[in-house]
Each structure stands twice: as structure tokens, then as C-alpha cells.
Write a protein that holds these residues in place. Sequence first.
Motif, PDB file in Angstrom:
ATOM      1  N   ALA A  33       0.812  -1.117   0.078  1.00 26.98           N
ATOM      2  CA  ALA A  33       0.371  -0.123  -0.004  1.00 26.98           C
ATOM      3  C   ALA A  33       1.047   1.448   0.100  1.00 26.98           C
ATOM      4  CB  ALA A  33      -0.533  -0.429   1.388  1.00 26.98           C
ATOM      5  N   ILE A  34       1.892   1.098  -0.019  1.00 32.92           N
ATOM      6  CA  ILE A  34       2.942   2.426   0.209  1.00 32.92           C
ATOM      7  C   ILE A  34       3.464   2.733  -1.643  1.00 32.92           C
ATOM      8  CG2 ILE A  34       5.096   3.583   0.538  1.00 32.92           C
ATOM      9  CD1 ILE A  34       5.563   1.396   3.002  1.00 32.92           C
ATOM     10  N   PRO A  35       2.986   3.949  -1.833  1.00 36.19           N
ATOM     11  CA  PRO A  35       3.386   4.416  -3.340  1.00 36.19           C
ATOM     12  C   PRO A  35       4.747   3.793  -3.585  1.00 36.19           C
ATOM     13  CG  PRO A  35       1.898   6.184  -1.890  1.00 36.19           C
ATOM     14  CD  PRO A  35       2.385   4.548  -1.078  1.00 36.19           C
ATOM     15  N   ILE A 105       5.423   6.425   9.259  1.00 35.30           N
ATOM     16  CA  ILE A 105       6.254   7.004  10.230  1.00 35.30           C
ATOM     17  C   ILE A 105       4.449   7.834   9.850  1.00 35.30           C
ATOM     18  CG2 ILE A 105       7.223   9.240  11.494  1.00 35.30           C
ATOM     19  CD1 ILE A 105       9.427   6.857  11.219  1.00 35.30           C
ATOM     20  N   GLU A 106       4.598   8.786   8.757  1.00 34.45           N
ATOM     21  CA  GLU A 106       4.132  10.016   8.429  1.00 34.45           C
ATOM     22  C   GLU A 106       2.965  10.009   7.974  1.00 34.45           C
ATOM     23  OE1 GLU A 106       4.764  13.291   6.739  1.00 34.45           O
ATOM     24  OE2 GLU A 106       6.379  13.022   8.244  1.00 34.45           O
ATOM     25  N   ASN A 107       1.953   8.553   7.691  1.00 30.47           N
ATOM     26  CA  ASN A 107       0.525   8.594   7.122  1.00 30.47           C
ATOM     27  C   ASN A 107      -0.003   7.086   8.355  1.00 30.47           C
ATOM     28  OD1 ASN A 107       0.906   9.720   4.917  1.00 30.47           O
ATOM     29  ND2 ASN A 107       2.552   8.979   3.524  1.00 30.47           N
ATOM     30  N   GLY A 118       2.432  12.695  10.652  1.00 27.73           N
ATOM     31  CA  GLY A 118       2.866  13.973   9.555  1.00 27.73           C
ATOM     32  C   GLY A 118       1.491  14.011   9.665  1.00 27.73           C
ATOM     33  N   ASN A 119       1.723  15.821   9.603  1.00 25.75           N
ATOM     34  CA  ASN A 119       0.379  16.842   9.655  1.00 25.75           C
ATOM     35  C   ASN A 119       0.186  17.180   7.934  1.00 25.75           C
ATOM     36  OD1 ASN A 119      -1.408  19.210  10.013  1.00 25.75           O
ATOM     37  ND2 ASN A 119      -0.976  18.982  11.732  1.00 25.75           N
ATOM     38  N   HIS A 121      -1.506  20.160   6.715  1.00 29.51           N
ATOM     39  CA  HIS A 121      -1.643  20.655   7.167  1.00 29.51           C
ATOM     40  C   HIS A 121      -0.512  21.648   7.433  1.00 29.51           C
ATOM     41  CE1 HIS A 121      -5.689  19.849   7.052  1.00 29.51           C
ATOM     42  NE2 HIS A 121      -5.621  18.927   8.164  1.00 29.51           N
ATOM     43  N   LEU A 122       0.503  21.752   7.786  1.00 28.63           N
ATOM     44  CA  LEU A 122       2.034  22.168   8.248  1.00 28.63           C
ATOM     45  C   LEU A 122       3.027  21.997   7.102  1.00 28.63           C
ATOM     46  CD1 LEU A 122       1.840  21.402  11.937  1.00 28.63           C
ATOM     47  CD2 LEU A 122       0.515  23.314  10.514  1.00 28.63           C
ATOM     48  N   GLU A 123       3.513  22.647   7.146  1.00 24.94           N
ATOM     49  CA  GLU A 123       4.770  22.319   6.148  1.00 24.94           C
ATOM     50  C   GLU A 123       5.520  20.879   7.035  1.00 24.94           C
ATOM     51  OE1 GLU A 123       6.472  24.426   3.897  1.00 24.94           O
ATOM     52  OE2 GLU A 123       4.369  26.057   3.673  1.00 24.94           O
ATOM     53  N   PRO A 124       6.099  20.676   5.925  1.00 25.75           N
ATOM     54  CA  PRO A 124       6.498  19.615   5.414  1.00 25.75           C
ATOM     55  C   PRO A 124       7.693  18.757   6.778  1.00 25.75           C
ATOM     56  CG  PRO A 124       6.482  20.027   3.399  1.00 25.75           C
ATOM     57  CD  PRO A 124       6.289  21.133   4.095  1.00 25.75           C
ATOM     58  N   SER A 125       8.225  18.468   7.896  1.00 26.86           N
ATOM     59  CA  SER A 125       9.280  18.437   8.514  1.00 26.86           C
ATOM     60  C   SER A 125      10.231  17.400   8.379  1.00 26.86           C
ATOM     61  CB  SER A 125       8.052  18.358  10.112  1.00 26.86           C
ATOM     62  OG  SER A 125       9.029  17.835  10.735  1.00 26.86           O
ATOM     63  N   LEU A 126      11.648  17.477   9.003  1.00 24.52           N
ATOM     64  CA  LEU A 126      12.527  16.504   8.410  1.00 24.52           C
ATOM     65  C   LEU A 126      12.140  15.938   9.744  1.00 24.52           C
ATOM     66  CD1 LEU A 126      15.104  18.855   7.665  1.00 24.52           C
ATOM     67  CD2 LEU A 126      14.232  16.372   6.075  1.00 24.52           C
ATOM     68  N   ASP A 127      11.128  15.688  10.815  1.00 27.41           N
ATOM     69  CA  ASP A 127      11.123  14.600  12.506  1.00 27.41           C
ATOM     70  C   ASP A 127      11.018  13.347  11.334  1.00 27.41           C
ATOM     71  OD1 ASP A 127      11.860  16.979  14.137  1.00 27.41           O
ATOM     72  OD2 ASP A 127       9.591  17.485  14.833  1.00 27.41           O
ATOM     73  N   SER A 128      10.264  12.951  10.775  1.00 28.03           N
ATOM     74  CA  SER A 128       9.954  12.011  10.499  1.00 28.03           C
ATOM     75  C   SER A 128      11.206  11.078  10.266  1.00 28.03           C
ATOM     76  CB  SER A 128       8.825  11.510   9.672  1.00 28.03           C
ATOM     77  OG  SER A 128       7.903  11.613  10.034  1.00 28.03           O
TER      78      SER A 128
END
Length: 530
Positions: A33-35, A105-107, A118-119, A121-128
Motif C-alpha cells: 500500500a506504500i506508493p 511514520i508519516e501516514n 505527519g501533519n 496542514h503544516l510545512e513538511p518536517s524533517l522529524d520523520s
Amino acid sequence: MVCGILLVRRGFRANATPRSWEATLARKVRNLAIPKPDRNLKNPLGANSDAINQGRELFVTQCAACHGIDGVGTTTVGRHLYPRVPDLRAASTQTLTDGEMHYIIENGVQLTGMPAWGNPHLEPSLDSWKLVLFLRTLRPLTRQELSQQAALATSAHYVGSQACQKCHAEIYERWKKTPMANVVRDPYNHPDAIIPDLAMNSVARFTRNQVAFVYGSLWKQRYFTRIGDDYFPLSAQWVVAKRQWLPYLVPPTADWWAKFYPPDNLQRPTGPTCDGCHSVGYDIHTRQVAEWNVGCERCHGPGSEHVTHPARGNTLNPAAMDSVAANDTCIQCHSQGQPLTSPIEGKYYDWPVGYNVGLRLQDFWKLEDCTLGQTTFLYFPDCTAHKNRMQGNDFAQSVMYRHGVTCFSCHDVHGTANYAQLRKPAQQLCLECHGPTSPNGPHTATLEEHTHHKDGSAGSECVACHMPRIETEGVPDTFVRAHTFRFISPALTDQYQIPNPCTSCHTDKPTAWAKDVMSRWKEVSPWRMQ
């Protein structure tokens, strides 16, 4: 109909154990299911220590409640989710691409307990991506790497901490400033090592020329002189906090080894009693060391192979070991005990002779016994230590230890700006795993409801109650924190004279006052206060 009947009879239970085919199928469906574009993404972050440490902090705050501090998933939540929380060290996780890990992690994963971090609605983050970097450090060693490590004992030799500087410059610079790197100093190479004015010493006079090594600087300072190939402690010590000279001699009735040596410091060499922990590679036959102080190779093993051909398999890393072996790296010196064999070639050693990181400490060292209900030279009656160098004895009894927490879950021996080389200020560290919203407790709506002290006050600090300063550092009025993490109630003070944190802080109040106040705390069981 048959399937329906079987399903009804079996029921839906989150604590049921998924069958192996079901777990395999679920993983395959998740991965499919991961693109493809996401699957092929590469981690944009280099594997630098700062990014890994930030990933570790994110893991502790966001993931450890389910996955555990070690990533194995044997937590209360992890064992009772359906499907189970995966072992992040296992091949089924570590063979995922960076992109696959990042996507999960993101989804998140539908129909499981894995949320999406992951959110959109926010700018992409490097946290993941930082989390992905940290997760890679959990990978266990391969058989080939384990074989390489096993061969280190015969093929590698010590090269000194400075050899590590070239590749690990940032860590090396931090470590150089730590007490570990400066516990033993030569006053000729370090003219500022001697803190007091020796001329003011009227306890047992000696000159600067007699001092071969200076030991310590935080709580006390002692002085070693050299005679032949051995070092011996001089008979006066400086108490740092009180700025006072005091005699120094371990009486025969104190530490277990003292009765086997004459009551004269100049007949008590530091090799058997001190040097094994304050150096790298102390040789009991030649009485020589590979390096003074707690250098890199004290915790990572002989480094010649790794310096020549840097690889994961030719160095030892406590962070990649199981929690027992990892903690033993620290407990070998931060504990009171005795070698299993004593004497060794006619001498009595106060450190685990023969142990090196990666071996089993219990094959060389036995922690001092405690008898419940008795106050001894080492312990209070509840087996909380009161002597110095007992953090390991305390910690091995704790709930933290049983749940796989390691010393370096809280401390970074490479050096930080915080007290005791803590990774973060103490309160921040505690609240990473504990707090009103954590399954680990405390189980109150706010922290103030748990501590009954104003937020931000000294009494609201977790360590104030769970790690009181009741363990001596070997000189008067100098104490360090207990590491059992148990709360010592005022009732235990009445019964066994164990200092409790309430009246240790409120020195003008009796234990009866403390017991009366706590009896009105509705969220605290009265039975725990007795």
C-alpha cells in the motif's frame, strides 16, 4: 457460514495472538500500500550524531509508550494491540527502505494502533526522517559483525582516545570536558588541577612535588604519590564544597578490602583499589595502563581495528547491546561489590578484574548483598544505598531497570551542559516518559495534583521525591541522588531512620506532620504510606 460460526466462537480480542500467516499477510498488504515514489525515497539527512539524537528524543516522546525504550515492543500497550507492535530491531522492519519507514511514520497504518505523525496542514518536517535515522541504529549486528566483535579480544589493541578524534571530533570535544575524562590528572600537565593551596594543609602535609596524580574535582580531591611502579594515596583530602582539609584513610571496619591492607596509605597501592576504574586497560601484572581516565575504549573496547577500518562490527557499542549488557558497562564501576575470585594472585581488588565491555559482568563481579530491615555500612534497611559509588546497586533494583531503561537513557557520558551529563534537564527527562497523559503515570490530570507543589517549584521536581540526595560522596555533607526511584515515605523514617524527601526538605517539620498532610492526598493509597 462455517467461517462465521468460527469467528463468533473465537470472538474479537485485541490481546489474541495473531497467527504467523496473518502477520505475514498484514505486513505484505501494508508494504504494497506504500506508493512506489515514496518507497524509493532516500533519507535526505546524513547520519550525523545531532540528527540521530534528535530522532532518539522524538522516539522517546512519540513512540516508546508502545514500542518500548529499546524498540522491541514488549510494553503494556504493545503486547495488547492487534496486530502486535512490531519489533523495530527485527529484519522485517530493518529491511524496509528508508522511504517505506518514512511513509509509515508519516501516514500511519490503517486498522492498527500506528498513528500518522505527519501533519498535512503544516510545512513538511524533517522529524520523520530523523526518526528513520534513529531506527537504523536499532539494527542488531549480523552474524558476520558478531564474529568480528568476538575476534576483537585477540586481534585488537588499545590506541587511546585521541585516535577517535579524527572521525568523531564533535563527540571527542564534548567528552574532553567531562569528569570522566578528567578524574585523574597529572599536575605537571594540568597546572590548574590542584584546587586548594597546599600550604594551608595542616592535616597531613605534603608538597606539590610529591603529587603524581590528582584524583577528583567535583566533591572531593585526593592526591596520589608514586613509589616505584605503584601509586599511593596521601593522607589528606580536600572537601570541595566546604573548602576544608580532612584526613583520608579508609578504616579497617569500612570497605570490605580495607582489613586486608595495613592501616597506612603508603602500603595501600591504588592499583587494586582505584586504578582499574579510573583508566583504560589497567594490567594487574605490569601495573601499567593504556590510558588514564575513562577514555573511549573503556566503553567501546580496543580500537585499533576500528581506527584502521571503521565498521560497525569492529567496535563495541553499548547502545546496540541488550539492556543488561548495556547497563553493565556503567555498573562495572558505579557499584560496590567484590570480584567472584578473591584474592587474585595474592591481592584484593575493589573492581571487576578481567571484565571488559561485551562480556558478562556477573562472571567477574558480585554486587554487595543487602539484608532487608538492617542498616549496614552500605545500605539503608529498605536496600536503598547510602554509601558512595552505589548507583548501580540502586538501579538494578528499580522498575526502570526491569523495563529495559539504560543509564544512557538519561545520561550522555560524551558530555552535555547539564548536571551529571544528563541529556536534558532532569524534569524534562522524567516527563518524556511520565506525565498526566502517559500510561506510565502519574495518573492525575495535572502534575501539580500529583506533587502537591506549585509547578516549577523545587518540590514539584520529580527527582525531589523519587531521587532524594541521601547517598554520601565519601566526605561530610556531600550527597548524591538515590537511583532506586522509589518514594521513601515518612513512615519509613519512623520505622527505620531512612531519610524521606518530605522532612529532608521541610526540615522544621516532624514526620507526623508529613504523614498527616499526605493522608489527605486522595489520589495516594494510604497503604503505600505505611
